[in-house]
Design a protein around this motif. Structure first.
Motif, PDB file in Angstrom:
ATOM      1  N   MET A   1      39.964  26.372  38.575  1.00 43.05           N
ATOM      2  CA  MET A   1      40.271  27.573  37.795  1.00 43.05           C
ATOM      3  C   MET A   1      41.335  27.263  36.739  1.00 43.05           C
ATOM      4  O   MET A   1      41.264  27.753  35.607  1.00 43.05           O
ATOM      5  N   SER A   2      42.287  26.425  37.100  1.00 42.25           N
ATOM      6  CA  SER A   2      43.319  26.025  36.127  1.00 42.25           C
ATOM      7  C   SER A   2      42.690  25.309  34.943  1.00 42.25           C
ATOM      8  O   SER A   2      43.091  25.502  33.792  1.00 42.25           O
ATOM      9  N   PHE A   3      41.720  24.458  35.243  1.00 41.11           N
ATOM     10  CA  PHE A   3      41.051  23.739  34.162  1.00 41.11           C
ATOM     11  C   PHE A   3      40.366  24.719  33.207  1.00 41.11           C
ATOM     12  O   PHE A   3      40.576  24.670  31.994  1.00 41.11           O
ATOM     13  N   PHE A   4      39.574  25.617  33.762  1.00 42.09           N
ATOM     14  CA  PHE A   4      38.870  26.560  32.887  1.00 42.09           C
ATOM     15  C   PHE A   4      39.862  27.459  32.130  1.00 42.09           C
ATOM     16  O   PHE A   4      39.675  27.754  30.953  1.00 42.09           O
ATOM     17  N   ARG A   5      40.923  27.863  32.807  1.00 39.71           N
ATOM     18  CA  ARG A   5      41.918  28.691  32.108  1.00 39.71           C
ATOM     19  C   ARG A   5      42.623  27.909  31.016  1.00 39.71           C
ATOM     20  O   ARG A   5      42.953  28.459  29.959  1.00 39.71           O
TER      21      ARG A   5
END
Lengths: 151, 186
Positions: free
Chosen positions: B165-169
């Motif tokens: 999720m951090s990557f996509f954010r």
């Protein structure tokens, strides 16, 4: 969801400092920008310092610097220094929690808490700085613009 | 939505640390210059010869061998409807390794949604993470979606997968207007 004032100040302070890794910024500058007392912010900065997210630089021109990893430090890392987030233990002992209705209500509230934790755990300081830039509003990037923006 | 939704990319991934050159779409094109073990790579459409390497990478990342699944996915997404199905791989400059892949497609009118691009698989070799491979893959499929005429990209992520999720954010993705619901069947 509403954050406690200390958490909000901590997030603002970290963003200010992380946006300017080459500067030392005083607590007074940050307090002035967000309209809070320097005394209140100083306690927040102390907690951030103990957590290794900021360090103070003494002497003339001294102030604070961000000392965390902007790509790894998330909102929850900052906020949990000041308050518990979506913590089930926090709710223990509430009236009716052992009833079937209490269990059903807890299940729904846990759904919300899960999303809160997931969101706060996945938003890094770096991502927030990008979001601020995209929004193009007055944010950390305007700190220090001009010669003496804070007195 | 995607009939084979999955998310890999789940061990040790953090926000990418370098910005790679922009490109409109693959087959690609730009060379990364980050000091990774495999410093240079390019992104292109997946080909038949990539399948074994993709399976090996997925096996390394997920620990689950699923050859038949991948063969089917490759057949549907690398060989059919190239204007709306996209399967890109990041290949090392020496063309010996597949460093990562991304899979997605344009779906229309499901859940009341106008046509949009769904990303349902992305993975990067753990040895070269944080060097912009995932970012480059996402940029490539974003450009492909945009060129195909859609203006929105979506994905679905486990609540517990904070790193993915951090990557996509970090790539600018935010919570959308949908909430996934489910129930156990009796």
């Amino acid at each position: 969801m509403k954050l406690q004032i200390a958490s909000r100040l901590a997030v603002f302070a970290v963003l200010e400092l992380a946006a300017h890794p080459d500067r030392q910024i005083s607590a007074a500058e940050i307090a002035d920008k967000y309209g809070v007392s320097t005394h209140h912010l100083a306690k927040v900065m102390h907690t951030l310092g103990r957590a290794g997210l900021v360090r103070s630089v003494r002497g003339a021109g001294g102030g604070y610097q961000f000392s965390g990893n902007a790509k790894r430090t998330t909102l929850i890392d900052i906020i949990q220094l000041f308050e518990r987030v979506g913590d089930v233990e926090n709710a223990s002992g509430e009236p009716g929690e052992d009833t079937s209705a209490g269990g059903a209500l807890r299940q729904i509230l846990d759904e919300i808490d899960d999303i809160t934790r997931a969101t706060l755990s996945s938003v890094t300081v770096s991502t927030l700085l990008k979001l601020i830039d995209r929004r193009g509003s007055a944010g950390p990037s305007d700190v220090g613009v001009g010669a003496t923006p804070y007195s | 939505m995607a009939s084979a939704a999955f998310s890999v990319f789940d061990r040790g991934q953090a926000a990418p640390s370098d910005a790679l050159g922009k490109s409109r779409d693959g087959p690609v094109v730009s060379q990364a210059t980050a000091p990774a073990r495999s410093a240079a790579f390019h992104v292109r459409r997946a080909e038949d010869a990539d399948l074994a390497k993709v399976i090996a990478l997925d096996m390394e990342v997920t620990g689950v061998a699923k050859d038949a699944y991948w063969a089917d996915l490759h057949e549907r997404y690398a060989t059919r409807r190239p204007g709306e199905r996209f399967f890109f791989v990041a290949e090392s400059a020496d063309k010996r390794q597949i460093l990562g892949f991304v899979i997605g497609e344009i779906r229309a009118w499901e859940f009341g949604s106008e046509p949009c691009g769904w990303v349902f698989g992305v993975s990067v070799d753990p040895e070269v993470r944080e060097h912009g491979v995932g970012e480059r893959l996402l940029e490539t499929i974003s450009a492909a979606f945009r060129d195909a005429g859609v203006g929105k990209m979506r994905t679905l992520i486990s609540h517990g997968n904070h790193l993915l999720m951090s990557f996509f954010r970090s790539q600018g993705m935010m919570a959308g207007p949908y909430l996934q619901l489910e129930r156990d069947l009796p």
